[in-house]
Motif scaffolding. Sequence first.
Motif, PDB file in Angstrom:
ATOM      1  N   GLY A 249       1.247  -1.251  -0.405  1.00 53.62           N
ATOM      2  CA  GLY A 249       0.071   0.265   0.664  1.00 53.62           C
ATOM      3  C   GLY A 249       1.030   1.498  -0.228  1.00 53.62           C
ATOM      4  O   GLY A 249      -0.003   2.406  -0.196  1.00 53.62           O
ATOM      5  N   PHE A 250       1.902   1.427  -0.602  1.00 50.81           N
ATOM      6  CA  PHE A 250       3.301   2.571  -0.874  1.00 50.81           C
ATOM      7  C   PHE A 250       2.034   3.081  -1.133  1.00 50.81           C
ATOM      8  O   PHE A 250       1.874   2.208  -2.584  1.00 50.81           O
ATOM      9  N   THR A 251       1.697   4.673  -1.401  1.00 51.69           N
ATOM     10  CA  THR A 251       1.256   5.025  -1.664  1.00 51.69           C
ATOM     11  C   THR A 251       2.609   6.392  -2.908  1.00 51.69           C
ATOM     12  O   THR A 251       2.462   6.874  -0.942  1.00 51.69           O
ATOM     13  N   ALA A 252       2.019   6.632  -3.785  1.00 50.84           N
ATOM     14  CA  ALA A 252       3.067   8.133  -3.696  1.00 50.84           C
ATOM     15  C   ALA A 252       2.307   9.058  -5.256  1.00 50.84           C
ATOM     16  O   ALA A 252       2.658   8.205  -6.643  1.00 50.84           O
ATOM     17  N   HIS A 253       2.082   9.860  -5.071  1.00 52.91           N
ATOM     18  CA  HIS A 253       1.587  10.489  -5.566  1.00 52.91           C
ATOM     19  C   HIS A 253       2.618  12.068  -6.166  1.00 52.91           C
ATOM     20  O   HIS A 253       3.039  13.154  -6.326  1.00 52.91           O
ATOM     21  N   GLY A 254       3.246  11.569  -7.190  1.00 49.51           N
ATOM     22  CA  GLY A 254       4.623  11.957  -7.440  1.00 49.51           C
ATOM     23  C   GLY A 254       5.503  11.557  -7.801  1.00 49.51           C
ATOM     24  O   GLY A 254       5.391  10.107  -7.855  1.00 49.51           O
ATOM     25  N   THR A 255       6.683  11.732  -8.600  1.00 46.94           N
ATOM     26  CA  THR A 255       8.099  10.747  -8.754  1.00 46.94           C
ATOM     27  C   THR A 255       8.799   9.979  -7.534  1.00 46.94           C
ATOM     28  O   THR A 255       9.113  11.016  -6.752  1.00 46.94           O
ATOM     29  N   VAL A 256       9.062   9.009  -7.587  1.00 48.98           N
ATOM     30  CA  VAL A 256      10.044   8.039  -6.521  1.00 48.98           C
ATOM     31  C   VAL A 256      10.996   8.007  -7.862  1.00 48.98           C
ATOM     32  O   VAL A 256      11.327   7.700  -8.708  1.00 48.98           O
ATOM     33  N   ARG A 257      12.166   8.733  -7.212  1.00 46.64           N
ATOM     34  CA  ARG A 257      13.367   9.356  -7.839  1.00 46.64           C
ATOM     35  C   ARG A 257      14.244   8.274  -7.172  1.00 46.64           C
ATOM     36  O   ARG A 257      15.002   8.582  -5.854  1.00 46.64           O
ATOM     37  N   LEU A 258      15.145   7.630  -7.909  1.00 48.77           N
ATOM     38  CA  LEU A 258      16.179   7.044  -7.327  1.00 48.77           C
ATOM     39  C   LEU A 258      18.087   6.434  -8.620  1.00 48.77           C
ATOM     40  O   LEU A 258      18.180   5.689  -8.562  1.00 48.77           O
ATOM     41  N   ARG A 259      17.729   7.396  -9.067  1.00 46.58           N
ATOM     42  CA  ARG A 259      18.800   7.511 -10.131  1.00 46.58           C
ATOM     43  C   ARG A 259      20.053   7.492  -8.868  1.00 46.58           C
ATOM     44  O   ARG A 259      20.765   7.861  -8.481  1.00 46.58           O
ATOM     45  N   GLY A 260      21.097   6.269  -9.656  1.00 47.45           N
ATOM     46  CA  GLY A 260      22.214   5.887  -9.461  1.00 47.45           C
ATOM     47  C   GLY A 260      22.503   5.177  -8.101  1.00 47.45           C
ATOM     48  O   GLY A 260      23.131   4.768  -7.704  1.00 47.45           O
ATOM     49  N   ALA A 261      21.027   5.067  -7.110  1.00 41.25           N
ATOM     50  CA  ALA A 261      21.395   4.242  -5.971  1.00 41.25           C
ATOM     51  C   ALA A 261      21.590   2.742  -6.133  1.00 41.25           C
ATOM     52  O   ALA A 261      21.910   2.244  -7.065  1.00 41.25           O
ATOM     53  N   ARG A 262      22.028   2.639  -4.624  1.00 40.60           N
ATOM     54  CA  ARG A 262      22.684   1.158  -4.855  1.00 40.60           C
ATOM     55  C   ARG A 262      21.786  -0.144  -3.480  1.00 40.60           C
ATOM     56  O   ARG A 262      22.752   0.985  -2.475  1.00 40.60           O
ATOM     57  N   ILE A 263      21.551  -0.790  -3.925  1.00 37.98           N
ATOM     58  CA  ILE A 263      20.095  -1.489  -3.271  1.00 37.98           C
ATOM     59  C   ILE A 263      20.670  -2.716  -3.791  1.00 37.98           C
ATOM     60  O   ILE A 263      21.133  -3.304  -4.650  1.00 37.98           O
ATOM     61  N   SER A 264      20.691  -3.655  -1.999  1.00 41.53           N
ATOM     62  CA  SER A 264      19.839  -5.345  -2.236  1.00 41.53           C
ATOM     63  C   SER A 264      19.029  -5.338  -2.222  1.00 41.53           C
ATOM     64  O   SER A 264      18.831  -6.692  -3.121  1.00 41.53           O
ATOM     65  N   ASP A 265      18.296  -5.336  -2.172  1.00 42.26           N
ATOM     66  CA  ASP A 265      16.330  -5.734  -1.884  1.00 42.26           C
ATOM     67  C   ASP A 265      15.806  -4.483  -2.108  1.00 42.26           C
ATOM     68  O   ASP A 265      15.943  -3.902  -1.210  1.00 42.26           O
ATOM     69  N   LEU A 266      15.047  -4.363  -3.701  1.00 41.50           N
ATOM     70  CA  LEU A 266      14.296  -2.964  -3.754  1.00 41.50           C
ATOM     71  C   LEU A 266      12.477  -4.182  -3.732  1.00 41.50           C
ATOM     72  O   LEU A 266      12.877  -4.608  -4.679  1.00 41.50           O
ATOM     73  N   THR A 267      11.461  -3.644  -3.058  1.00 40.01           N
ATOM     74  CA  THR A 267      10.720  -3.920  -3.699  1.00 40.01           C
ATOM     75  C   THR A 267       9.669  -2.588  -3.888  1.00 40.01           C
ATOM     76  O   THR A 267       9.573  -2.127  -2.750  1.00 40.01           O
ATOM     77  N   PHE A 268       8.343  -3.708  -4.004  1.00 38.16           N
ATOM     78  CA  PHE A 268       7.436  -2.323  -4.648  1.00 38.16           C
ATOM     79  C   PHE A 268       6.140  -2.849  -4.883  1.00 38.16           C
ATOM     80  O   PHE A 268       5.283  -2.792  -5.305  1.00 38.16           O
ATOM     81  N   ALA A 269       5.943  -4.670  -4.128  1.00 36.17           N
ATOM     82  CA  ALA A 269       5.008  -5.017  -4.084  1.00 36.17           C
ATOM     83  C   ALA A 269       3.835  -4.642  -3.392  1.00 36.17           C
ATOM     84  O   ALA A 269       4.279  -4.315  -2.154  1.00 36.17           O
ATOM     85  N   GLY A 270       2.604  -4.330  -4.263  1.00 33.65           N
ATOM     86  CA  GLY A 270       1.782  -3.794  -3.193  1.00 33.65           C
ATOM     87  C   GLY A 270       1.385  -2.350  -3.368  1.00 33.65           C
ATOM     88  O   GLY A 270       0.224  -1.455  -3.169  1.00 33.65           O
ATOM     89  N   ALA A 271       2.319  -1.601  -4.222  1.00 32.46           N
ATOM     90  CA  ALA A 271       3.205  -0.974  -4.111  1.00 32.46           C
ATOM     91  C   ALA A 271       1.993   0.364  -5.559  1.00 32.46           C
ATOM     92  O   ALA A 271       1.457  -0.208  -6.054  1.00 32.46           O
ATOM     93  N   VAL A 272       1.835   1.176  -5.367  1.00 33.76           N
ATOM     94  CA  VAL A 272       0.635   2.461  -6.249  1.00 33.76           C
ATOM     95  C   VAL A 272       1.355   3.721  -6.209  1.00 33.76           C
ATOM     96  O   VAL A 272       1.721   4.406  -5.543  1.00 33.76           O
ATOM     97  N   LEU A 273       2.322   3.830  -7.575  1.00 39.08           N
ATOM     98  CA  LEU A 273       2.860   5.481  -8.191  1.00 39.08           C
ATOM     99  C   LEU A 273       1.776   5.658  -9.290  1.00 39.08           C
ATOM    100  O   LEU A 273       1.994   5.703 -10.293  1.00 39.08           O
ATOM    101  N   ASN A 274       1.541   7.029  -8.848  1.00 41.51           N
ATOM    102  CA  ASN A 274       0.439   7.561  -9.347  1.00 41.51           C
ATOM    103  C   ASN A 274       1.169   8.578 -10.333  1.00 41.51           C
ATOM    104  O   ASN A 274       0.416   9.161 -11.167  1.00 41.51           O
ATOM    105  N   GLY A 275       2.451   8.534 -10.136  1.00 39.30           N
ATOM    106  CA  GLY A 275       3.446   9.948 -10.656  1.00 39.30           C
ATOM    107  C   GLY A 275       2.766  11.069 -10.098  1.00 39.30           C
ATOM    108  O   GLY A 275       2.094  11.574  -9.592  1.00 39.30           O
ATOM    109  N   PRO A 276       2.860  12.923 -10.688  1.00 40.26           N
ATOM    110  CA  PRO A 276       3.002  14.182 -10.166  1.00 40.26           C
ATOM    111  C   PRO A 276       1.540  14.092 -10.867  1.00 40.26           C
ATOM    112  O   PRO A 276       1.225  13.277 -11.885  1.00 40.26           O
TER     113      PRO A 276
END
Length: 517
Positions: A249-276
């Motif tokens: 249920g993570f919800t973002a009403h805008g841009t999620v920005r991960l430029r150049g990020a370094r991650i071991s475990d990245l999950t958006f399972a069940g998330a809502v990305l609505n954008g700007p």
Amino acid sequence: MLSYDELTSPERELWEAFPEGRRVDLRTGVPEDDRVAEGGHWGPGRTVRAAVIVALLLGANTAQSGAVACLRLAGARISGHLNLAGAQIAHALWLEDCWFEEGVDLSGASTQSIAIVGSRVPGVEAGMTRIEGRLDLRRSRLESSSASPFHRRDTALSLINAQVSGAVNLNGANITAPEEWAVSAGGLVAEGGVYCQDGFVAHGEVRLMGAQLPGGLHMRGALLEHPGPRGVVLALDNTVASTLNFCDGFTAHGTVRLRGARISDLTFAGAVLNGPPDGNGPSLAAQLMQAVDFDFTLARAPSGTVDLRGAQVSYLHDSGRSWPDVVELDGFVYGSIKEDEAGERGEAAGLRDSVAHRVAWIRRGPGYNPQPYEQLASWYRKAGHDDDARRVLLAKQRHRRQTLHPAARVWGHLLDATVGYGYRPWLAGVWLLALVMLGMLSFDTHSPHPVKQGDGAPFQPLVYTLDLLIPIGGLGQRTAWYWSNDSLQWLAYLLIGFGWVLTTAIIAGVTRTLQKS
């Protein structure tokens, strides 16, 4: 310097409790009277001056032998500016259900654990702070403030270049800086991770650019809205983290920005990305990101674009709900793909319809880029599905054909129809067989005339047809016979032309295949 005689009754109680670390609770026990939102109406009996808290934390009342001094206060109205900038604080601070008239300034301080729980604070400035322990702001409401001279923007919580040996706990917090920075934490080092769960809400941009998060960033069920002028609600550029958890249920009403990020475990399972909200900007911008495990099984398709240009992941887990109408995949490299479509697809490799599905995924990108096709074909080859890899490369050539000038497109259609750009060489055999049958049946109905009477081998329709179709060398039939029937003579000319075209197409297709191999 404050004297004991100047203290009010609640301040004296706090002064006396501090050396022993006892809690002072000014709450009445009546829910209506203890609502923190109404703390501005609390009277002198529940008011403690910020100067008293500062004096105690800086050693105004010496700790008693055998006790650990700690400032613990609940249900108070804190008047004045709690200014601890640059201080060396040897005692823990714990404030619960308090209402602050002004912001809290901890910039450049070195301190023990700090907890401001369930409180209302007009901004916390903690840039360059060193905390040996945790920073706990659970259930607090932070609002933008310019109380500190270190503020450069309208920021509710600043943790720029702060170092926290424990966790930063923002669970259930409500942080408000509409159109600006709700959290500004560039360069933050949080050994125990950052927790923004259990009803966390941010009105404004959350910035953790270049943060070091060995304990990860946990935003399960969080709500991010009201982005700033750039339309970004979460900026994690160049962040290094063990885990980025945006699920359930993570919800973002805008841009999620991960430029150049370094991650071991990245999950958006069940998330809502609505954008700007204005529709101008991506839902996810993850250019040059590096991740080991990338779970992108969203609750529904993003409303804005997804930009993965130059990103690298070892394992990609997606679903039919993962991708919007536009996906930027140029330079995106992955080691394995697993697709989850409500249990219907399972592992994508080896399923015939998965190739068409994946090609359609690539075609969502703007314009033609060869790399996404080559990357997908490489993955199919590694999985042992060479036929599927060839289907992908054929789709690549068909897409490329659309970018060529008309003459090249015509030649491309011819290569496609005859040998499938070299990826379907059996098509040439089908064409040859069809033309051989056509010639043999047509030429068998009439008798040709010999070029020289009594010279050459007897007429054979099959051999004559093959001689026409093979442009190199000869079988002795084509030069020995001619037709008085115009239609058959024209058929002979056509077969010679088809022979040259097929031979050229086969050579071009095989050459392309060998070059790619």
